[in-house]
Motif scaffolding. Sequence first.
Motif, PDB file in Angstrom:
ATOM      1  N   ARG A  28      57.298  90.905 -11.264  1.00 37.78           N
ATOM      2  CA  ARG A  28      57.692  90.748 -12.677  1.00 37.78           C
ATOM      3  C   ARG A  28      58.598  89.531 -12.855  1.00 37.78           C
ATOM      4  O   ARG A  28      58.458  88.761 -13.793  1.00 37.78           O
ATOM      5  CB  ARG A  28      58.388  92.010 -13.170  1.00 37.78           C
ATOM      6  CG  ARG A  28      57.470  93.205 -13.356  1.00 37.78           C
ATOM      7  CD  ARG A  28      58.094  94.220 -14.305  1.00 37.78           C
ATOM      8  NE  ARG A  28      59.398  94.656 -13.845  1.00 37.78           N
ATOM      9  CZ  ARG A  28      59.613  95.759 -13.137  1.00 37.78           C
ATOM     10  NH1 ARG A  28      58.587  96.523 -12.791  1.00 37.78           N
ATOM     11  NH2 ARG A  28      60.816  96.114 -12.763  1.00 37.78           N
ATOM     12  N   PHE A  29      59.536  89.341 -11.910  1.00 38.07           N
ATOM     13  CA  PHE A  29      60.492  88.251 -12.025  1.00 38.07           C
ATOM     14  C   PHE A  29      59.828  86.889 -11.888  1.00 38.07           C
ATOM     15  O   PHE A  29      60.332  85.882 -12.402  1.00 38.07           O
ATOM     16  CB  PHE A  29      61.594  88.395 -10.978  1.00 38.07           C
ATOM     17  CG  PHE A  29      62.485  89.589 -11.197  1.00 38.07           C
ATOM     18  CD1 PHE A  29      62.587  90.161 -12.458  1.00 38.07           C
ATOM     19  CD2 PHE A  29      63.221  90.133 -10.154  1.00 38.07           C
ATOM     20  CE1 PHE A  29      63.408  91.264 -12.668  1.00 38.07           C
ATOM     21  CE2 PHE A  29      64.040  91.226 -10.366  1.00 38.07           C
ATOM     22  CZ  PHE A  29      64.132  91.798 -11.622  1.00 38.07           C
ATOM     23  N   LYS A  30      58.708  86.828 -11.176  1.00 36.18           N
ATOM     24  CA  LYS A  30      58.009  85.555 -11.018  1.00 36.18           C
ATOM     25  C   LYS A  30      57.583  84.975 -12.361  1.00 36.18           C
ATOM     26  O   LYS A  30      57.567  83.760 -12.557  1.00 36.18           O
ATOM     27  CB  LYS A  30      56.772  85.743 -10.129  1.00 36.18           C
ATOM     28  CG  LYS A  30      57.073  85.705  -8.647  1.00 36.18           C
ATOM     29  CD  LYS A  30      55.775  85.707  -7.855  1.00 36.18           C
ATOM     30  CE  LYS A  30      56.050  85.541  -6.376  1.00 36.18           C
ATOM     31  NZ  LYS A  30      54.803  85.423  -5.593  1.00 36.18           N
ATOM     32  N   SER A  31      57.227  85.863 -13.286  1.00 34.34           N
ATOM     33  CA  SER A  31      56.778  85.401 -14.601  1.00 34.34           C
ATOM     34  C   SER A  31      57.944  85.096 -15.530  1.00 34.34           C
ATOM     35  O   SER A  31      57.748  84.512 -16.597  1.00 34.34           O
ATOM     36  CB  SER A  31      55.875  86.466 -15.244  1.00 34.34           C
ATOM     37  OG  SER A  31      56.577  87.687 -15.395  1.00 34.34           O
ATOM     38  N   VAL A  32      59.161  85.487 -15.163  1.00 36.28           N
ATOM     39  CA  VAL A  32      60.341  85.266 -15.996  1.00 36.28           C
ATOM     40  C   VAL A  32      60.956  83.900 -15.723  1.00 36.28           C
ATOM     41  O   VAL A  32      61.364  83.190 -16.642  1.00 36.28           O
ATOM     42  CB  VAL A  32      61.380  86.377 -15.752  1.00 36.28           C
ATOM     43  CG1 VAL A  32      62.688  86.059 -16.484  1.00 36.28           C
ATOM     44  CG2 VAL A  32      60.826  87.720 -16.183  1.00 36.28           C
ATOM     45  N   SER A  33      61.000  83.512 -14.441  1.00 33.74           N
ATOM     46  CA  SER A  33      61.691  82.292 -14.058  1.00 33.74           C
ATOM     47  C   SER A  33      60.826  81.461 -13.115  1.00 33.74           C
ATOM     48  O   SER A  33      60.369  81.965 -12.087  1.00 33.74           O
ATOM     49  CB  SER A  33      63.027  82.629 -13.373  1.00 33.74           C
ATOM     50  OG  SER A  33      63.590  81.492 -12.758  1.00 33.74           O
ATOM     51  N   LYS A  34      60.627  80.201 -13.470  1.00 34.26           N
ATOM     52  CA  LYS A  34      59.877  79.300 -12.599  1.00 34.26           C
ATOM     53  C   LYS A  34      60.634  79.075 -11.296  1.00 34.26           C
ATOM     54  O   LYS A  34      60.021  78.982 -10.217  1.00 34.26           O
ATOM     55  CB  LYS A  34      59.655  77.964 -13.322  1.00 34.26           C
ATOM     56  CG  LYS A  34      58.828  76.985 -12.524  1.00 34.26           C
ATOM     57  CD  LYS A  34      58.598  75.699 -13.305  1.00 34.26           C
ATOM     58  CE  LYS A  34      57.771  74.701 -12.483  1.00 34.26           C
ATOM     59  NZ  LYS A  34      57.540  73.440 -13.255  1.00 34.26           N
ATOM     60  N   HIS A  35      61.946  79.012 -11.400  1.00 35.55           N
ATOM     61  CA  HIS A  35      62.769  78.826 -10.195  1.00 35.55           C
ATOM     62  C   HIS A  35      62.602  80.010  -9.249  1.00 35.55           C
ATOM     63  O   HIS A  35      62.465  79.824  -8.023  1.00 35.55           O
ATOM     64  CB  HIS A  35      64.236  78.663 -10.592  1.00 35.55           C
ATOM     65  CG  HIS A  35      65.165  78.637  -9.409  1.00 35.55           C
ATOM     66  ND1 HIS A  35      65.215  77.583  -8.510  1.00 35.55           N
ATOM     67  CD2 HIS A  35      66.066  79.563  -8.964  1.00 35.55           C
ATOM     68  CE1 HIS A  35      66.107  77.840  -7.573  1.00 35.55           C
ATOM     69  NE2 HIS A  35      66.638  79.033  -7.830  1.00 35.55           N
ATOM     70  N   TRP A  36      62.635  81.234  -9.767  1.00 35.63           N
ATOM     71  CA  TRP A  36      62.469  82.417  -8.925  1.00 35.63           C
ATOM     72  C   TRP A  36      61.054  82.506  -8.365  1.00 35.63           C
ATOM     73  O   TRP A  36      60.849  83.000  -7.255  1.00 35.63           O
ATOM     74  CB  TRP A  36      62.813  83.673  -9.729  1.00 35.63           C
ATOM     75  CG  TRP A  36      64.299  83.839  -9.942  1.00 35.63           C
ATOM     76  CD1 TRP A  36      65.284  82.976  -9.566  1.00 35.63           C
ATOM     77  CD2 TRP A  36      64.936  84.940 -10.571  1.00 35.63           C
ATOM     78  NE1 TRP A  36      66.509  83.465  -9.924  1.00 35.63           N
ATOM     79  CE2 TRP A  36      66.338  84.674 -10.549  1.00 35.63           C
ATOM     80  CE3 TRP A  36      64.503  86.112 -11.163  1.00 35.63           C
ATOM     81  CZ2 TRP A  36      67.272  85.541 -11.085  1.00 35.63           C
ATOM     82  CZ3 TRP A  36      65.437  86.997 -11.695  1.00 35.63           C
ATOM     83  CH2 TRP A  36      66.809  86.706 -11.662  1.00 35.63           C
ATOM     84  N   ALA A  37      60.085  82.050  -9.139  1.00 32.30           N
ATOM     85  CA  ALA A  37      58.706  82.045  -8.645  1.00 32.30           C
ATOM     86  C   ALA A  37      58.577  81.137  -7.425  1.00 32.30           C
ATOM     87  O   ALA A  37      57.915  81.475  -6.440  1.00 32.30           O
ATOM     88  CB  ALA A  37      57.749  81.595  -9.745  1.00 32.30           C
TER      89      ALA A  37
END
Length: 377
Positions: A28-37
């Motif tokens: 889920r977090f991958k789609s929230v933040s490009k940096h976290w992806a």
Amino acid sequence: MASSSSLSLPHNTISDILSRLPLKSLSRFKSVSKHWALLTSNPAFIAAHLRRSSADPFLLIRRYHSQSGWDYGIWLITDPTLNFGTQLLRIPLEDSLPRFPKIAGSADGLVCLDISPCYASDFVMWNPGTKQFKHLPLPLITSSRDNPIWMVFHGFGFDSFNNDYKLVRIVSFRGNDASPFLRVEVYSWREGVWKEIEERFELALLCGGQDGVVVDGSLNWAAIGLQRFSDRKVVVSFDMGREVFKTVPLPPVTRYANVKVVSYMGLLAVAVYPLVYAANGNNMNRFEFWVLSDCEDGTKRWTNLVVVENFSKSLVPVGTWRDRELVFKYMGVRDRENQSSIFLFDPVDQRTRSLAIDCVDFCFEGFSYVESLVPVN
């Protein structure tokens, strides 16, 4: 008022927090933040997340009905003792497969599926957590009219020496003198190709129905000696790092018994249990559990941890869970309603725990599984 940058956490702290989260949250977090992806795709992060996931493995179950072919599936059990989070997994390419796939092995979140109708000739690399899958290149060794394949054995595991995942395929052909002729090939996850290797083992025939078991960087199969060693049983071991074979003599067990190779506390172990039927009437009626442990002088020695007399022929060991407890399958009709068909057995304190999973009248295979971000490519 403090700026937003001063309130942000250090990169290492964010990485450490995210590495402790379950795969579902990370997706889920991958789609929230490009940096976290980008962070969660980094090899160092993937390795850190895997180390934490490996401390609490799940149980992957392949269940099928061999007589009718119906009601099959692969289930993921997050806590077998509580039957918590039982999930039927969607298998890649399932609608187009000629038969229900066999699991060649499970390592670090990657599951290798044998999807071929025969001769273990077609494989898929699958990560159930990320839903990624990859159709592997076809093996090099094939069957022909002049040289038909007799049997195929395989195993899948992690080669820590080369930081690679390897699929080993052992192909047995009938020789002119009725003894088997073997060819061996290995698929490398890092290189994405098959290669045939010249290193082989001699004077042993792998036992059917058993896949390679990973112990300390080696794949291991139970085998029967040939020719002058026909009265012996051995373990054939393949070192995935050096890509060489060796045979390991078994402890003094009767030839009138089944031998199941397992991993136990990081050591090679064998469960010895009764044959369902022996033509000469020499049926074994006891269960033995042996572990190959290290001695102070650097040698290895088999130690007998468990002996159970008058052991039921209806109980079959199918593997270990968390590398500590044996998983048993109860074959046959249950004596009373609600009797569990699968249970765990601790060889140290000989404690038994029933699993809330009903697989009576079904064939059953169990594999250790951990959630990971390890890519199939």
